[in-house]
Design a protein around this motif. Structure first.
Motif, PDB file in Angstrom:
ATOM      1  N   GLY A  22      -5.820  38.584  69.101  1.00  0.00           N
ATOM      2  CA  GLY A  22      -6.488  37.667  68.913  1.00  0.00           C
ATOM      3  C   GLY A  22      -7.255  37.946  71.109  1.00  0.00           C
ATOM      4  O   GLY A  22      -7.748  36.821  71.322  1.00  0.00           O
ATOM      5  N   GLU A  70      -5.860  27.214  72.607  1.00  0.00           N
ATOM      6  CA  GLU A  70      -5.923  28.520  72.165  1.00  0.00           C
ATOM      7  C   GLU A  70      -5.863  29.383  73.852  1.00  0.00           C
ATOM      8  O   GLU A  70      -5.114  30.270  73.554  1.00  0.00           O
ATOM      9  N   PHE A  73      -2.546  29.838  73.604  1.00  0.00           N
ATOM     10  CA  PHE A  73      -2.138  30.926  72.685  1.00  0.00           C
ATOM     11  C   PHE A  73      -2.320  32.202  73.669  1.00  0.00           C
ATOM     12  O   PHE A  73      -1.645  33.396  72.719  1.00  0.00           O
ATOM     13  N   ALA A 111      -2.564  22.746  69.318  1.00  0.00           N
ATOM     14  CA  ALA A 111      -3.104  22.341  68.242  1.00  0.00           C
ATOM     15  C   ALA A 111      -3.799  21.626  67.642  1.00  0.00           C
ATOM     16  O   ALA A 111      -3.029  20.580  66.949  1.00  0.00           O
ATOM     17  N   LEU A 159      -0.150  34.615  65.682  1.00  0.00           N
ATOM     18  CA  LEU A 159      -1.305  34.941  66.107  1.00  0.00           C
ATOM     19  C   LEU A 159      -1.704  35.951  65.922  1.00  0.00           C
ATOM     20  O   LEU A 159      -2.778  35.928  65.337  1.00  0.00           O
ATOM     21  N   ARG A 162      -2.192  33.395  61.397  1.00  0.00           N
ATOM     22  CA  ARG A 162      -3.788  32.738  62.352  1.00  0.00           C
ATOM     23  C   ARG A 162      -3.488  31.694  60.744  1.00  0.00           C
ATOM     24  O   ARG A 162      -2.177  31.390  60.011  1.00  0.00           O
ATOM     25  N   GLU A 163      -4.719  30.537  61.018  1.00  0.00           N
ATOM     26  CA  GLU A 163      -4.169  29.995  59.538  1.00  0.00           C
ATOM     27  C   GLU A 163      -4.934  30.471  58.409  1.00  0.00           C
ATOM     28  O   GLU A 163      -5.551  29.695  56.979  1.00  0.00           O
ATOM     29  N   GLN A 164      -5.027  32.232  58.148  1.00  0.00           N
ATOM     30  CA  GLN A 164      -5.977  32.384  56.787  1.00  0.00           C
ATOM     31  C   GLN A 164      -4.913  32.533  55.697  1.00  0.00           C
ATOM     32  O   GLN A 164      -5.721  32.029  54.215  1.00  0.00           O
TER      33      GLN A 164
END
Length: 368
Positions: A22, A70, A73, A111, A159, A162-164
């Protein structure tokens, strides 16, 4: 793979690592001129990325919610990259990781998604982890465990991912195991060949959670984690699907070849001594003499995915092919990323997103 620093693989690869997790190109651009004047000087590397971390912390001041999360992070990431090349005997290495944890906790608290810090019971102590439940789903769900490699951490794994996986309905457990992150730095748990033990402890913990479907647990291991994942797949029958993101067929041989000048490393050689708890490279290399899958690959029978870069300079493509041929599973797949379908470098840091999506889609399908 693009070399930001000509003739310096380690710096160039770790810059790509930052981007895969990121990092912003504009942030990196502010430190690139100074880094370019001091290529190979790891003090300059530390100072540059540490300065970026402080910039992001300042940027987060007065912010709330998603924006603060964000920024923090990113601050955590930049602290991570800054401490990568510090000798573990230097107190700044541990100080840097405490900054990683501090920033990550502030980011997690702000978050917009749920992610819980948890402790997994393990052999009289605990393995720190983050549990992220599937997003937009209720009831028991499939779950994937994420284990790291030579020099990454659970924070860095999150990181990258992530949310995938969570967006695809898969719970996630990002775990510091022996030789990794807090387990190594704060608890002195060194790496070991029998990785079915820490992975088994993680499964034991997951089975205590109502969000977890006991029959649908998978595992993803990246880089050296490819060996850890294969070992666990061979000896932990509760795993339903496994991904080796970066093939490891014979890790001992990889290091023997590196020390002979054949093959690149993304970390200083002292990192192997650090994770094994040894004071010499000879002892560290001997410690990983059992880190080879030929002796147990015939026990791997669940769905097994190997992802490898066509231009991997750390682990040869032939090792990925040997790993694939030796695994006994009837449902196995070897995906070679050649630059067009995803990054061709080690663990696809030079174009990370296509490989991440492939892994998340594959795990979703196998745990369906």
């Amino acid at each position: 793979m693009h070399f930001f620093f000509p003739d310096n693989y380690r710096w160039s690869y770790n810059t790509l690592l930052a981007f895969s997790a990121g990092a912003e190109i504009g942030d990196f651009g502010t430190i690139l001129p100074e880094l370019s004047k001091n290529v190979g000087d790891d003090e300059a590397w530390r100072d540059g990325w540490l300065a970026l971390a402080h910039v992001l912390e300042a940027r987060a001041q007065g912010k709330t919610g998603i924006t603060r999360s964000e920024d923090m992070f990113l601050a955590s990431l930049y602290h991570t990259i800054s401490e990568h090349f510090i000798n573990p005997n230097d107190p700044r290495r541990l100080e840097g990781y405490h900054e990683v944890l501090r920033c990550f906790e502030q980011a997690r608290a702000a978050a917009p998604f749920k992610m819980e810090r948890v402790l997994v019971p393990f052999e009289g102590t605990t393995l720190p982890a983050y549990f992220m439940p599937a997003i937009g789903r209720t009831g028991p769900r499939p779950t994937s465990i994420f284990v790291c490699g030579l020099d990454t951490t659970k924070e860095l794994w999150f990181l990258r991912a992530r949310e995938q996986f969570a967006l695809r309905g898969v719970n996630c457990l990002f775990l510091d195991t022996p030789g990794v992150g807090e387990a190594l730095r704060l608890q002195k748990l060194y790496t070991r060949h029998d990785y079915e033990r820490p992975v088994g402890a993680a499964i034991d913990y997951l089975l205590t959670r109502p969000e977890v479907d006991a029959a649908r647990i998978g595992l993803v291991g990246s880089s050296l984690g490819g060996y850890y994942a294969a070992r666990a797949a061979a000896f932990e029958p509760r795993l339903r699907a496994t991904i080796a993101w970066g093939a490891i067929y014979d890790y001992h041989r990889v290091w023997v070849q590196r020390m002979a000048g054949n093959g690149a490393s993304a970390a200083p050689t002292f990192q192997l001594m650090f994770i094994t708890g040894k004071s010499t490279m000879e002892a560290a290399i001997e410690h990983v003499s059992q880190f080879k899958i030929a002796g147990f690959a015939d026990r791997i029978t669940q769905p097994f995915l190997i992802m490898h870069g066509a231009e991997d300079l750390q682990v040869p493509l032939s090792d990925a092919q040997s790993m694939y041929e030796s695994v006994a599973s009837e449902d196995k797949e070897l995906v070679i990323f050649d630059g067009k379908n995803g990054g061709a470098a080690h663990t696809q840091f030079d174009n990370h997103r296509p490989a991440l999506h492939y892994a998340a889609d594959w795990m979703q399908q196998k745990l369906a």
